[in-house]
Structure formats: structure tokens, C-alpha cells
Design an enzyme around this catalytic site. Structure first.
Site, short mmCIF file in Angstrom:
data_model
loop_
_atom_site.label_atom_id
_atom_site.label_comp_id
_atom_site.label_asym_id
_atom_site.label_seq_id
_atom_site.Cartn_x
_atom_site.Cartn_y
_atom_site.Cartn_z
N SER A 1 0.78 -1.23 0.00
CA SER A 1 0.00 0.00 0.00
C SER A 1 0.82 1.29 0.00
CB SER A 1 -0.95 0.02 1.20
OG SER A 1 -1.85 -1.04 1.13
N LYS B 1 -8.09 3.03 6.11
CA LYS B 1 -7.07 4.01 5.74
C LYS B 1 -7.63 5.43 5.74
CE LYS B 1 -4.48 0.49 3.43
NZ LYS B 1 -4.18 -0.25 2.26
#
Length: 192
Positions: free
Chosen positions: A74, A117
Site C-alpha cells: 500500500s 485508511k
């Protein structure tokens, strides 16, 4: 509760082309860093970076966060952003977070945990995020209207789009900080 914010720091110093990676990184995250550096080297001319910089410089990428293990793809776009920032002397905006896997061709691939997130970014006061275009479904389905309120989401397909959004313009009156840092919204635990 959401994930955690990771800061990615990059610095260049005289040397012979070594890449140093620190910060309790797992194998996948190390691979993301190498892919980000390879993309930057392949596109150095596009960003007015000396194409020979790696012959005379060493690059150090650091992900501070103590002893918490960090792994997953990520942070690829964030690592590429930190590297370009360091090598072009263009600061990264401090009011934006980003996530996404990067390929050697500069594509931004989708990642998991978008809700977590975004929650992590919101928790530290960030209201603008850069996400992979292929995660648009997650934005629409996983983020509540309350979470989307006052949130600016940029959906991107390439690292060039990320850099256009994340880097501040060059200015002659900007003094280069000693260290560059980019934020990546990530999980507090490695993905399964």
C-alpha cells in the site's frame, strides 16, 4: 477504529548507488520500495532528475513507527512520491494522504482496507486522500456519508497523477528541508 498513518522519509547522500531501507519493513514493503526507485530511475528525465544520480548518490528510505512491523504494497505510491520529492527538491503537501501499489510501468493498483485508511487519515485531520481508481467501488460502498463529508478523494491510475496532486510547485523562495516525508494511510496490522 481504523488503521494507522505511516510517514515515509527519503534522503539522498553522496555514495555509490546503494538503497537503504529501514523501519521494520517486511519483504513486500521492501519490494515496493525497490519498484518505486526503479520507476523513478526510469523516469528521471521526465522529472528533471539527473539520470546519473544513482551513480554518485545513495538513497535512504525510512518508515518510522517504532517496533511495529509494517508490510504490504500500500505504500508504493508514497515511497515513489517521497523519492521524487527528495530528488526534485519539491516538498510534499502536508494536507494529503495517499495509498496504492505501484508497478514498474507507473500504474497504481488497488489496495485493501480503504475504509480503515481513510479513517486513519481523518483521525489526524487530513481531509484529502489519493486512492487507486480501481478502489472507487470501496469509496462508494464502504465509506459512510458522514465519513465522506468534507472529504476530497482523488482517484488515480498512474504515479504521474499522484505526483501532480501531492507535490508542491517549484518555487525559488522555497528552502529545501533537510528531510522529505510523505504520508501513507495504512493498516496497523499486516494484511492477511
Amino acid at each position: 477504529v481504523g488503521g494507522d498513518i505511516l510517514f515515509i522519509e527519503a534522503t539522498a547522500m553522496p555514495g555509490k548507488g546503494k538503497l537503504s531501507l529501514t523501519g521494520k519493513l517486511g519483504d513486500v514493503m521492501k519490494e515496493s520500495a525497490r519498484a518505486a526507485l526503479s520507476w523513478v530511475r526510469a523516469h528521471a528525465a521526465q522529472w528533471s532528475i539527473d539520470p546519473d544520480f544513482f551513480k554518485t548518490s545513495e538513497i535512504h528510505l525510512h518508515v518510522p513507527s517504532g517496533a511495529i512491523p509494517k508490510d504490504g504494497p500500500s505504500a508504493g505510491v508514497t515511497m515513489a512520491t517521497a523519492l521524487v520529492s527528495e530528488l526534485t527538491r519539491r516538498p510534499v503537501r502536508g494536507d494529503v494522504a495517499m495509498t496504492g501499489e505501484i508497478t514498474l510501468s507507473g500504474k497504481v493498483l488497488p489496495v485493501g482496507g480503504i475504509k480503515e485508511k481513510v479513517l486513519a487519515a481523518r483521525r489526524v485531520g487530513i481531509h484529502e486522500v489519493i486512492l487507486p481508481r480501481q478502489n472507487a467501488k470501496n469509496v462508494n460502498e464502504d465509506l459512510t456519508p458522514e465519513l465522506r463529508k468534507d472529504l476530497v478523494v482523488h482517484l488515480v491510475s498512474t504515479i504521474d497523477e499522484v505526483l501532480a496532486l501531492a507535490l508542491q510547485p517549484v518555487s525559488t523562495d522555497v528552502v529545501r528541508p533537510a528531510r522529505k516525508s510523505a504520508r501513507s494511510a495504512g493498516h496497523s496490522a499486516p494484511p492477511a
